[in-house]
Design a protein around this motif. Structure first.
Motif, PDB file in Angstrom:
ATOM      1  N   ARG A  75      10.472  -8.047  -5.176  1.00 15.75           N
ATOM      2  CA  ARG A  75      11.419  -8.176  -4.049  1.00 15.75           C
ATOM      3  C   ARG A  75      12.281  -9.415  -4.222  1.00 15.75           C
ATOM      4  NH1 ARG A  75       8.568  -7.890   1.507  1.00 15.75           N
ATOM      5  NH2 ARG A  75       8.845  -5.651   1.052  1.00 15.75           N
ATOM      6  N   LYS A 134      20.147  -3.396  -0.374  1.00 16.32           N
ATOM      7  CA  LYS A 134      21.282  -3.539   0.548  1.00 16.32           C
ATOM      8  C   LYS A 134      22.172  -4.646   0.001  1.00 16.32           C
ATOM      9  CE  LYS A 134      22.643  -4.215   5.376  1.00 16.32           C
ATOM     10  NZ  LYS A 134      23.832  -4.994   5.017  1.00 16.32           N
ATOM     11  N   GLY A 142      22.279   0.107   3.689  1.00 13.78           N
ATOM     12  CA  GLY A 142      21.216   0.129   2.686  1.00 13.78           C
ATOM     13  C   GLY A 142      21.053   1.519   2.082  1.00 13.78           C
ATOM     14  N   THR A 144      18.406   3.917  -0.773  1.00 14.68           N
ATOM     15  CA  THR A 144      17.167   4.029  -1.555  1.00 14.68           C
ATOM     16  C   THR A 144      17.380   5.021  -2.692  1.00 14.68           C
ATOM     17  OG1 THR A 144      15.788   3.561   0.379  1.00 14.68           O
ATOM     18  CG2 THR A 144      14.718   4.659  -1.498  1.00 14.68           C
ATOM     19  N   ASN A 158      19.172   4.085   3.984  1.00 15.64           N
ATOM     20  CA  ASN A 158      17.966   3.581   4.649  1.00 15.64           C
ATOM     21  C   ASN A 158      18.365   2.602   5.748  1.00 15.64           C
ATOM     22  OD1 ASN A 158      18.317   0.930   3.584  1.00 15.64           O
ATOM     23  ND2 ASN A 158      17.325   1.541   1.663  1.00 15.64           N
ATOM     24  N   LYS A 160      17.385  -0.565   5.950  1.00 16.36           N
ATOM     25  CA  LYS A 160      17.203  -1.960   5.532  1.00 16.36           C
ATOM     26  C   LYS A 160      18.308  -2.822   6.131  1.00 16.36           C
ATOM     27  CE  LYS A 160      16.808  -4.666   1.189  1.00 16.36           C
ATOM     28  NZ  LYS A 160      15.637  -5.466   1.523  1.00 16.36           N
TER      29      LYS A 160
END
Length: 621
Positions: A75, A134, A142, A144, A158, A160
C-alpha cells in the motif's frame, strides 16, 4: 516469395513471466515496493513543483500480510492512477510509466523503475492480483483492476476516497512461503533496507521508561515496525559525518563484524552518477571469506552483491555499498551489461582506492605499516590483476623482512643492491614463506651478510613472479632453494679441507643412504659454521609445483625434488665421519646426519620421526 508478420499471442506472456522473467522468484517484493516508492517520489516531485496543493501527510508505504485470507498487500499513498492510466500502464506489458515520468521531469526526480515489467513479477507468486487505486487528481474517481494471470482482466469503479494504490496479491498454493511473516521480513531486510521512503511492516514492541526517580517504571508500547533507513550515510556529504557514523553504518551492514581499518566515501556526479562507501576490512589471509561483501544499489534499491562486472576482481575484497542509477541493468536488475559507464566507474573506483592508500602511506607511514598485515593481500592482489593499479601501488606496496622492517620496493632494492647483486647483474631478493621452518636457513643467510624477506601470503607465489616480470632487474630466490654460498651466484669458490679421494668416500656413504626418488646428493665446501648436511629445493621445480597446486592441478608425475648437499668443511663430516673405522658406525652416522637435515625441513614424520628420536636418546646414554 511470401511475406507476412509473425503473430505473437499475448496469452503466452504470463507463463514466461512466471518462469523466466526473473532469476529469483523472491524479487517480486522488491519490484512492487520499488513501484510504490516511485509513486510516492512522483507525488513529492509534483508537490515541489506546485502541481499538488494539498498536504501530503504520512507517506509511509505499508506491507500488510493476511495469512488467513492468503493475501499480501503493498500500500502506498503516492500519485495513484486514473482509469485511463490503469488502462495505459497495466494493460500494456513493458510500457513503463516510470520512464515516461522520468523523461518529463528528468532534472527534478529520482525514479527507480525504468523497466516496465516490474509490476508483472507479482504473477510469479500470485494467481490473482487486485490493483485498488485513486489518482491524486481530485476529479478522478477510484478504480479497481483485477487479473488472474491471463490476458483477461476486469476494471470497475470503487469507493476509495484517499489517493494512492493498494496492490493485493492473492498468493498461489505453490508460493505459500510468502504468507510467513519471517520470510517477508527477511526479504524486506534484504531488498528494501535503504529505500528512500519509510516502509512499515506491522508493529513491534518497544520498552520505554515513564516517570522519574522512584516513580520511574518500564512500559511496553507498540510502535510501527519501520524496516528501512531512508537516509543512509552514503547519500550524505562526507564533511557532515564523523568516524563514528561510518563505523555504525558498517555495523548496520555487517552486524557483529570486526571494525574496518578505514574507508572511502565515493561521491561523483560527472561524467556519471555514483555514490557509496567502500570499507577496508581486516583481511588477513582469508581471501574467499572476505569476497562479495559489496552491495550494489540503484537509487537505494538493492540489486546484487555480485559486483565483479562493476569493480575489478581485487576490489571485491572490499566491503560496503555502491549506488548508481547509471549502471545499466536488464529486466531482472540482477545481471550487469557491458557498457562504457561501467568501465568508467571501474576506473574511477580503482583510482580512488589507490589514491586513498597512497595518502595514508604518506600521511602516517608507521600507522600504515601496522595495518600492512591486513592490507598486503589486497594491494598485491590489485598489482597482479590491474596494470593501472600496479603503477600507482609501487609507491605504497611494502616488503617486510624477517627482522620486521618495512621498505617500498625501490627502497629495498637500494638496501640490498651492494651485497645481493649476482654475476648476471640481477638483484637477488632472498625470501622465506615460512620463517619458523626456515630459521636455520635464514640464520645462514644473515650470517653471510644477506637480508631475507618474509613472503608468507597465499598469493606471494604469483606476486614474486609479477615483480620479476615488471621490474626486470630482480630475481626472487627462496632461502632454502640452494646452499648459502650459491643463493647469490658469484664467481667465488671455497676450498674444501678434504682431498678428492676423501670427498668420494663421503659421497658414496651419502648416496647409499639417500635413496628417495627425486633426491640428489652433492658435496660442497661451505663454511664450517654451516650445517653438516643441507637439503635444498630447486627454485624452478618448486615454483612449478606450487603454481600447479594453487590452480588445483596436481603434478603427480613429478616426484618431490630436492638436493642433499654435504658440507665437506664441517667437522662432523671432515673429521668425525671420515675417521670412523666401523662401516656400520659410518652408515649409522651418515643416516643420522641426513635425518637431521630432513628434520630441519619438516620431512620426518610418523614412524621415521619416532625412530630418529629414539636414536638420539641412545646417543645421549
Amino acid at each position: 516469395m511470401q511475406k507476412g508478420q509473425i503473430s505473437v499471442q499475448t496469452e503466452n506472456i504470463f507463463p514466461i513471466i512466471k518462469q523466466f522473467l526473473y532469476s529469483d522468484q523472491e524479487i517480486f517484493l522488491r519490484e512492487l515496493v520499488s513501484n510504490a516508492v516511485d509513486a510516492t517520489s512522483k507525488l513529492k516531485t509534483l508537490a515541489a513543483k506546485g502541481e499538488v496543493k494539498e498536504e501530503l501527510g504520512d507517506l509511509k508505504i505499508e506491507i500488510i500480510l493476511d495469512a488467513d485470507n492468503k493475501t499480501l498487500t503493498i500500500r502506498d499513498k503516492g500519485i495513484g492512477m486514473s482509469e485511463e492510466e490503469v488502462m495505459k500502464y497495466l494493460n500494456q506489458v513493458a510500457f513503463s510509466s516510470a520512464q515516461e515520468f522520468l523523461d518529463k521531469y528528468k532534472d527534478e526526480s529520482s525514479i527507480i523503475g525504468h523497466f516496465g515489467l516490474g509490476f508483472y513479477s507479482a504473477f510469479m507468486v500470485a494467481d490473482k492480483v487486485d490493483v485498488i487505486t485513486k489518482s491524486y487528481r481530485k476529479e478522478e474517481g477510484g478504480v479497481t483492476w483485477t487479473c488472474e494471470g491471463d490476458p483477461n482482466y476486469s476494471l470497475e469503479k470503487n469507493e476509495k476516497n484517499n489517493r494512492g494504490t493498494d496492490i493485493v496479491l492473492h498468493i498461489s498454493e505453490d508460493s505459500n512461503e510468502y504468507l510467513e511473516e519471517n520470510r517477508i521480513q527477511s526479504l524486506l531486510d534484504k531488498y528494501c533496507k535503504f529505500l528512500p521512503i519509510e516502509i512499515k511492516f506491522g508493529t513491534k514492541t518497544e520498552k520505554i521508561f515513564d516517570g522519574e526517580g522512584e516513580e520511574k517504571e518500564e512500559k511496553e508500547i507498540e510502535v510501527d515496525n519501520i524496516i528501512n533507513n531512508p537516509h543512509p550515510i552514503w547519500k550524505k556529504t562526507p564533511n557532515s559525518l564523523t568516524d563514528e557514523d561510518y563505523k555504525n553504518f558498517y555495523n548496520e551492514l555487517y552486524p557483529y563484524s570486526t571494525p574496518p581499518m578505514f574507508w572511502i566515501h565515493l561521491n561523483i556526479d560527472y561524467p556519471f552518477n555514483l555514490t557509496g562507501i567502500l570499507y577496508f576490512p581486516k583481511i588477513g589471509n582469508n581471501i574467499e571469506v572476505q569476497k562479495n561483501k559489496i552491495q550494489l544499489y540503484s537509487n537505494q534499491v538493492y540489486v546484487t552483491d555480485d559486483v565483479k562486472e562493476i569493480v575489478p576482481e581485487f576490489l571485491t575484497l572490499l566491503h560496503g555499498v555502491i549506488d548508481s542509477p547509471d549502471i545499466p541493468l536488464n529486466v531482472s536488475r540482477s545481471y550487469l551489461q557491458s557498457d562504457r559507464n561501467v568501465k568508467k566507474i571501474t576506473g574511477y573506483i580503482t583510482k580512488k582506492v589507490a589514491d586513498k592508500l597512497n595518502e595514508l602511506f604518506k600521511k602516517d607511514r608507521e600507522a600504515y605499516q601496522e595495518k600492512w598485515g591486513d592490507l598486503n593481500v589486497f594491494v598485491k592482489y590489485g598489482m597482479l590483476s590491474e596494470d593501472k593499479f600496479y603503477d600507482k601501488a609501487t609507491n605504497f606496496a611494502l616488503l617486510q623482512n624477517t627482522a620486521d622492517e618495512y621498505f617500498t620496493i625501490e627502497e629495498y632494492k637500494e638496501k640490498v643492491k651492494a651485497t645481493q647483486t649476482d654475476k648476471y647483474d640481477k638483484i637477488v631478493l632472498l625470501y622465506s614463506n615460512n620463517p619458523v621452518e626456515h630459521d636455520s636457513y635464514i640464520n645462514s643467510a644473515t650470517n653471510a651478510g644477506y637480508d631475507v624477506l618474509k613472503l608468507d601470503n597465499i598469493i606471494d607465489n604469483h606476486f614474486v613472479q609479477t615483480l620479476e616480470s615488471k621490474l626486470g632487474d630482480v630475481t626472487f630466490v627462496r632461502v632454502d632453494s640452494d646452499t648459502v654460498d650459491n643463493l647469490v651466484q658469484k664467481d667465488e669458490t671455497k676450498e674444501s679441507v678434504l682431498n678428492e679421494k676423501e670427498q668420494e668416500k663421503i659421497l658414496e656413504l651419502f648416496k647409499a643412504t639417500v635413496t628417495e626418488t627425486g633426491a640428489s646428493v652433492d658435496m660442497k665446501a661451505l663454511s664450517p659454521n654451516d650445517m653438516p648436511v643441507v637439503i635444498t629445493r630447486p627454485e624452478f621445480m618448486r615454483r612449478m609445483k606450487e603454481m600447479q597446486a594453487l590452480q588445483g592441478m596436481g603434478m603427480e608425475g613429478f616426484p618431490d625434488s630436492y638436493n642433499v648437499v654435504v658440507n665437506s668443511n664441517h667437522p662432523l663430516v671432515a673429521e668425525k665421519l671420515l675417521k670412523m673405522r666401523s662401516a656400520e658406525k659410518k652408515t649409522e652416522f651418515t643416516n643420522y646426519l641426513y635425518n637431521l637435515a630432513r628434520l630441519n625441513q619438516g620431512m620426518l614424520k610418523g614412524k621415521e620421526l619416532t625412530t630418529f628420536i629414539n636414536t638420539s636418546l641412545d646417543f645421549l646414554k
